[in-house]
Design a protein around this motif. Structure first.
Motif, short mmCIF file in Angstrom:
data_model
loop_
_atom_site.label_atom_id
_atom_site.label_comp_id
_atom_site.label_asym_id
_atom_site.label_seq_id
_atom_site.Cartn_x
_atom_site.Cartn_y
_atom_site.Cartn_z
N ALA A 39 0.84 -1.20 0.00
CA ALA A 39 0.00 0.00 0.00
C ALA A 39 0.87 1.24 0.00
N ALA A 64 -0.68 -4.08 2.21
CA ALA A 64 -2.12 -3.82 2.21
C ALA A 64 -2.76 -4.56 3.38
N ARG A 106 0.26 2.71 -3.52
CA ARG A 106 -0.29 1.79 -4.52
C ARG A 106 0.39 1.97 -5.87
N GLU A 121 -8.62 2.79 0.39
CA GLU A 121 -7.85 1.61 0.76
C GLU A 121 -6.84 1.95 1.83
#
Length: 279
Positions: A29, A58, A93, A179
């Motif tokens: 991430a 993540a 990302r 996210e």
């Protein structure tokens, strides 16, 4: 390089295991490499962050702790796209971070629009992210249910307690279903009881949604309770000096009160407190 501490009761892990060194690019991430941030005049700049490397998988909940002035907030600002590194690279990302894109941010103060209702604040965030007007009422109700404020859409923000306002701020950050969630001492100004309740809610919410979280705090207990990893930072200039895994249950149904009272929790809290002491 930060030192990686073994989890209590286990063998020492590979040094890169918790720093994300073994993760593929698709699993990451956040990927910071050699990030330095400097402020002030070009002839005599002050280095706030010095060659920081950080990889966050993540779904991880990473907590940043350290003394005032060690660059915790600056690190979040880089990841949010609010500040640019003087050197090194920052990727979220796989792309350069941009404000308002890909990350929700919750500050120490709620920063709500006082002239709008609770629903109006959330509706503004949804509009910014392209949610059609027809879908906003249902989405607002869903967000308020998530943070424990059902039926509060019509309330004015100034009618709410500090804890309720912070819940609205959290709901606003979740409006775009990010996210990545960045939280900068969001509970520092709250009373102890409200703080504990929100800690439990954020812990459970992140677990249910699988959200990646970076959370800044000065509280050792809060760091151990919330984090799946805790990064210890030192000042002069800011850098990561320890990376502590927190092998406590992460299931949303965990008895948090029992967890706080457990011997394992006490041992981890003590280990983190020792890591924060200067050598």
């Amino acid at each position: 390089m930060p030192r990686t501490e073994p989890a209590f009761g286990t063998a020492a892990p590979d040094a890169g295991a918790y720093a994300g060194a073994g993760a593929s690019d698709g699993d990451l991430a956040v990927d910071l490499s050699g990030v330095s941030v400097r402020y002030g005049p070009a002839k005599q700049p002050v280095t706030v962050l010095d060659a920081v490397d950080l990889r966050v998988r993540a779904g991880e909940f990473v907590v940043l702790v350290g003394p005032s002035g060690c660059g915790k907030t600056t690190l979040l600002r880089v990841i949010a796209g609010f500040a640019r590194p003087a050197s090194g690279s920052a990727l979220v990302r796989g792309s350069a971070p941009r404000p308002g894109r890909g990350a929700g941010v919750v500050f120490q103060q709620p920063r709500l629009f006082p002239w709008r209702t609770v629903g109006g604040n959330l509706g503004f965030a949804l509009a910014r992210h392209g949610v059609p007007r027809s879908r906003r009422p249902a989405r607002i109700a869903e967000l308020l249910d998530r943070v424990g404020l059902p039926g509060m859409a019509g309330r004015r923000t100034w009618e709410l307690s500090g804890g309720q306002q912070q819940r609205v701020a959290l709901a606003r950050a979740l409006a775009a279903e990010p996210e990545l969630l960045l939280m900068d001492e969001p509970f520092a100004a709250l009373d102890a009881l409200t703080r504990e309740r929100l800690q439990e809610e954020v812990r459970s919410l992140a677990g249910r949604l699988g959200t990646t979280v970076l959370f800044v705090t000065h509280s050792v207990e809060e760091a151990v309770l919330l984090g799946s990893r805790v990064l210890v930072m030192a000042a002069g200039p800011g850098r990561v000096v320890a990376d502590l895994p927190v092998p406590l249950p992460r299931d949303p149904a965990t008895d948090v009160a029992g967890l706080r009272a457990s011997p394992e929790f006490a041992r981890l809290r003590g280990r983190l407190a020792r890591a924060l002491r200067p050598d």
